[in-house]
Write an enzyme that holds these catalytic residues in place. Structure first.
Site, short mmCIF file in Angstrom:
data_model
loop_
_atom_site.label_atom_id
_atom_site.label_comp_id
_atom_site.label_asym_id
_atom_site.label_seq_id
_atom_site.Cartn_x
_atom_site.Cartn_y
_atom_site.Cartn_z
N GLY A 98 2.32 -93.19 43.23
CA GLY A 98 1.50 -92.04 43.56
C GLY A 98 0.87 -91.43 42.32
O GLY A 98 1.42 -91.50 41.22
N SER A 99 -0.31 -90.85 42.49
CA SER A 99 -0.99 -90.20 41.37
C SER A 99 -0.42 -88.79 41.18
O SER A 99 0.41 -88.32 41.94
CB SER A 99 -2.49 -90.15 41.64
OG SER A 99 -3.02 -91.47 41.66
N HIS A 127 7.91 -85.07 41.43
CA HIS A 127 7.04 -84.82 42.58
C HIS A 127 7.25 -83.41 43.13
O HIS A 127 6.87 -83.13 44.25
CB HIS A 127 7.31 -85.84 43.70
CG HIS A 127 7.21 -87.26 43.26
ND1 HIS A 127 8.32 -88.00 42.91
CD2 HIS A 127 6.13 -88.06 43.10
CE1 HIS A 127 7.92 -89.21 42.55
NE2 HIS A 127 6.59 -89.27 42.66
N ASP A 181 -5.33 -48.59 23.11
CA ASP A 181 -4.06 -49.11 23.63
C ASP A 181 -2.89 -48.18 23.39
O ASP A 181 -1.73 -48.57 23.54
CB ASP A 181 -3.76 -50.49 23.05
CG ASP A 181 -3.80 -50.52 21.53
OD1 ASP A 181 -4.06 -49.46 20.93
OD2 ASP A 181 -3.57 -51.59 20.94
N GLY A 182 -3.17 -46.95 22.98
CA GLY A 182 -2.15 -45.90 22.98
C GLY A 182 -1.21 -45.89 21.80
O GLY A 182 -0.16 -45.25 21.87
N SER A 214 -5.07 -53.62 13.15
CA SER A 214 -6.12 -53.71 12.13
C SER A 214 -6.19 -52.47 11.25
O SER A 214 -6.70 -52.53 10.13
CB SER A 214 -7.48 -53.93 12.81
OG SER A 214 -7.74 -52.90 13.73
N GLY A 237 -14.46 -55.08 7.94
CA GLY A 237 -14.13 -54.71 9.31
C GLY A 237 -15.28 -54.84 10.28
O GLY A 237 -15.09 -55.03 11.48
N MET A 254 -13.13 -44.38 13.13
CA MET A 254 -12.80 -43.40 12.10
C MET A 254 -13.92 -43.26 11.07
O MET A 254 -14.05 -42.23 10.40
CB MET A 254 -11.50 -43.78 11.39
CG MET A 254 -11.59 -44.98 10.48
SD MET A 254 -10.08 -45.27 9.51
CE MET A 254 -9.11 -46.19 10.68
N PRO A 267 -9.73 -41.30 18.31
CA PRO A 267 -8.49 -40.89 17.64
C PRO A 267 -8.52 -41.10 16.13
O PRO A 267 -8.00 -40.28 15.37
CB PRO A 267 -7.41 -41.73 18.32
CG PRO A 267 -8.13 -42.85 18.99
CD PRO A 267 -9.47 -42.32 19.35
#
Length: 540
Positions: free
Chosen positions: A58-59, A218, A381-382, A427, A464, A473, A528
């Site tokens: 079987g394949s 299988h 992302d807090g 970063s 950057g 910033m 922020p």
């Protein structure tokens, strides 16, 4: 349920075969067309002067078996539909096409459909006067004393050994005996974290955090469901079962990706296998996605006891698409190097005014940690507050421990740069470190603090990629430093505040996490990073 990319269930296998032939690096393969829906891949350079080798089933196990067709291994592979044995006529057609006076050995895995369909085709070929024989491989040792063990990836060892003997002119009897010897010396066991995807069917049988040990190829359930351990523990369990079933000394290992294991996971498994009790006695390893179960996330380990002849067979060159070759066991090459990264060591020094400025700056950032995190939870992302506070806390700790060169602003900025990269993730830490590193270098040359910080900002922007107006910033820092250089520090305080306020009205961001958000998420919220710069300047 995982989806599959396909045209239709009916064309699934043929489409796959044709695609593999388009991508083949070699030109020694052909798709045999008997005008009866058979799917046979064969050598196009075959002249019937030696024993032919046929495998198939079987394949869904690609690259097995068509990927192992070529000089030194298989002569033809008969491909059934997905996990279904090919028809008797398909197998018989393949046998008749490749078998010459030397005969043909058919190698199959131990599954009922394969035994019946290939077996009947072999008997029909014998009736038609062809010299043909068959061997059934059952290398799975997961069920102790199983009278009908399944055939899994160890089948490839048998094919490789038989192919070597056939290529070197062995008779049908010699080829078959070599295959039997290889089979008797082979053992395999598999494990999976997920079953495989089948068109229109669910594959969520295995729960998160669990693994099935000793499963087939299988989607059959394993003999045991276990809690998923570490890679080392999992390999150790499998190896202990292999050694118990077939004690081996010098061996070769075939490590088979069942289709869904990522390269990084496969590398980890390879390390643990080669450092196991089995791997330490291995002379060779063959590794890759060789006999898959479509997209099953798992792997199998096969091992074979080496003899001189089996070693020659496994290391012999072949002309196939998918046999990766046997790699001799070796120690990991490691080059011991002396670190050329020299951290500049500065003598700590005290300067009260500089200490007070640093203390104010760091404490102001620490005090607004929660506020910055809240702002960042809206537009990012807090974690901006936590990231900035970590950097400020590190610098403050160095300050209170009297470990900073406060009397030398150039060295101080370089030291601050090192502090920030050691604790600030993402970063932000790297960007600020670039700024202070470049600023320290500029200050040493030119002696102006605002101009040095402005030069540092230029390097931050260059690396950057952000600039004023991108809602970062920099929207507060750039105008503040420009005002400081041109008009003095009091003007810089107001410029920082105005720059931060400007981000409230910016409905798009071109850098940072905010660049992934739409205008509704950004509108009315101060950036922020810019707010942090505003707070720093407002302390004076």
């Amino acid at each position: 349920m995982a989806d599959l990319i396909l045209n239709a269930k009916e064309s699934f296998v043929l489409d796959s075969i044709q695609g593999s032939l388009y991508a083949a690096h070699r030109e020694n393969l052909t798709l045999l067309d008997f005008n009866n829906n058979t799917k046979v891949v064969a050598r196009n350079d075959w002249n019937k002067d030696k024993v032919a080798l046929i495998c198939g089933g079987g394949s869904g196990h690609e690259p097995a078996h068509a990927g192992f067709v070529g000089k030194g291994m298989l002569t033809a592979a008969v491909c059934g539909d997905l996990f279904a044995a090919p028809s008797v006529d398909a197998v018989l057609s393949a046998i008749l096409h490749v078998t010459g006076d030397a005969g043909c050995l058919v190698i199959i895995k131990n599954y009922t459909g394969d035994r019946l369909n290939f077996g009947l085709a072999v008997e029909k070929a014998k009736e038609m006067g062809r010299k043909v024989d068959l061997i059934v491989v059952g290398d799975d040792i997961s069920i102790a004393d199983n009278p009908q063990p399944r055939g899994i990836a160890g089948t490839l060892f048998v094919q490789k050994v038989a192919g070597y003997v056939a290529e070197n002119g062995g008779s049908l009897e010699q080829v078959k005996q070599a295959a039997i010897d290889a089979h008797n010396k082979t053992a395999s066991i598999g494990v999976a974290l997920t079953s495989c995807s089948l068109p229109g069917e669910s594959n969520d049988r295995i729960a998160q955090g669990k693994a099935e040990l000793g499963l087939g190829i299988h989607g059959e359930a394993g003999i045991e469901t276990i809690d998923l351990p570490t890679a080392r523990e999992l390999v150790s369990t499998m190896v202990s079962k292999l050694i118990a079933a077939k004690p081996l000394t010098n061996n070769a290992i075939l490590l088979n990706n069942l289709g869904g294991l990522s390269p990084i996971e496969m590398n980890i498994v390879t390390k643990e296998v080669m450092e196991s009790a089995l791997g330490r006695q291995a002379k060779f390893i063959v590794s890759g996605a060789l006999m898959t179960a479509i997209d099953m996330k798992g792997f199998s380990i096969s091992t074979i006891q080496l003899t001189d002849e089996i070693t020659k067979a496994l290391t012999a060159e072949v002309e196939t698409e998918s046999w990766p070759g046997a790699v001799a066991r070796r120690e990991i090459p490691v080059t011991r190097c002396e670190s050329l990264i020299a951290k500049k060591a500065f003598e700590p020094s005290h300067h009260e005014e500089t200490a007070q400025v640093l203390r104010k700056v760091c404490q102001s950032i620490i005090n607004i940690e929660a506020e910055l995190n809240h702002l960042d939870s809206i537009v990012g992302d807090g974690d901006t507050g936590s990231t900035f506070a970590a950097g400020a806390s590190k610098v403050l700790a160095q300050l209170e421990a009297n470990q900073l060169p406060l009397q030398d602003k150039s060295k101080l900025m370089t030291t601050i740069a090192d502090c920030l990269t050691s604790v600030m993730g993402g970063s932000s830490g790297v960007l600020l470190s670039i700024m202070f590193t470049a600023a320290g270098r500029d200050h040493e040359l030119n002696g102006s603090l605002p101009k040095a910080l402005q030069a540092g900002l230029g390097q931050m922007m260059a690396y950057g990629g952000a600039k004023p107006g991108d809602r970062t910033m920099i929207d507060a820092l750039h105008p503040a430093l420009e005002a400081w250089v041109k008009e003095g520090f009091l003007t810089a305080i107001e410029a920082a505040k105005a720059g931060a306020e400007s981000t409230v009205e910016m409905t798009s961001a071109k850098a940072g996490r905010s660049s992934y958000l739409n205008s509704d998420s950004l509108s009315g919220t101060k950036d922020p990073g810019a707010y942090a710069i505003e707070i720093v300047f407002s302390q004076f």
